[in-house]
Scaffold this active site. Sequence first.
Site, PDB file in Angstrom:
ATOM      1  N   ASP A   1       0.810  -1.206  -0.096  1.00  0.00           N
ATOM      2  CA  ASP A   1       0.089  -0.093  -0.033  1.00  0.00           C
ATOM      3  C   ASP A   1       0.771   1.217  -0.009  1.00  0.00           C
ATOM      4  O   ASP A   1       0.671   2.244  -0.778  1.00  0.00           O
ATOM      5  CB  ASP A   1      -1.024  -0.013   1.322  1.00  0.00           C
ATOM      6  CG  ASP A   1      -2.067  -1.053   1.016  1.00  0.00           C
ATOM      7  OD1 ASP A   1      -2.131  -1.734  -0.002  1.00  0.00           O
ATOM      8  OD2 ASP A   1      -2.546  -1.409   2.227  1.00  0.00           O
TER       9      ASP A   1
ATOM     10  N   TYR B   1      -1.283 -16.885   8.408  1.00  0.00           N
ATOM     11  CA  TYR B   1      -0.335 -16.507   7.366  1.00  0.00           C
ATOM     12  C   TYR B   1       0.963 -17.328   7.299  1.00  0.00           C
ATOM     13  O   TYR B   1       1.357 -17.674   6.412  1.00  0.00           O
ATOM     14  CB  TYR B   1       0.143 -15.015   7.634  1.00  0.00           C
ATOM     15  CG  TYR B   1       1.111 -14.605   6.678  1.00  0.00           C
ATOM     16  CD1 TYR B   1       0.751 -14.229   5.300  1.00  0.00           C
ATOM     17  CD2 TYR B   1       2.450 -14.534   7.324  1.00  0.00           C
ATOM     18  CE1 TYR B   1       1.731 -13.568   4.657  1.00  0.00           C
ATOM     19  CE2 TYR B   1       3.648 -13.920   6.118  1.00  0.00           C
ATOM     20  CZ  TYR B   1       3.212 -13.506   4.795  1.00  0.00           C
ATOM     21  OH  TYR B   1       3.877 -13.021   4.039  1.00  0.00           O
TER      22      TYR B   1
END
Length: 161
Positions: A2, A54
Amino acid sequence: MDQTAAACCTAGHALFLDTRDLTRRHVPFDLAAEGLCLLVVDTRVRHQLGDGAYAERRAGCERGARALGVRALRDVPYAHLSAALDTLAGDPVVQALVRHIVTENHRVEQTVAHLDAGHPVPSAPCSPPDTPPSATTSRSPAPNSTSPSTPPAPPARSAPG
């Protein structure tokens, strides 16, 4: 990613970022010129990288890469996906991870080629036509999900009263 997008994007372009070496390329994506706009939706989904899921997915991807003799799953060509999945037949979790990574990378490559050709509006589905819907991914797997390609179930709702 991002932060890189926020710092490096250029109006009228999508940013193609190679996370292996951090090279960037601006890909034509001028929706305004086509009278279109991009809708961004905040789903309010929170991702917890420290919850173990994850790490489990990453470890599964690393096992798949080792079993296939590649540095990373991005190095498995889409054309070799069936053979790769056959090689991993004994491990359905790793198969799902490999399928997801290879088909997702292929979809991105197709999209970049489509945009480079001057077509800002998709003319084909977002997943390869020979890929079953279950092979594409949900960006927010359910907690304790064993497969990144299975969308989360909708939350249960109780009857009023």
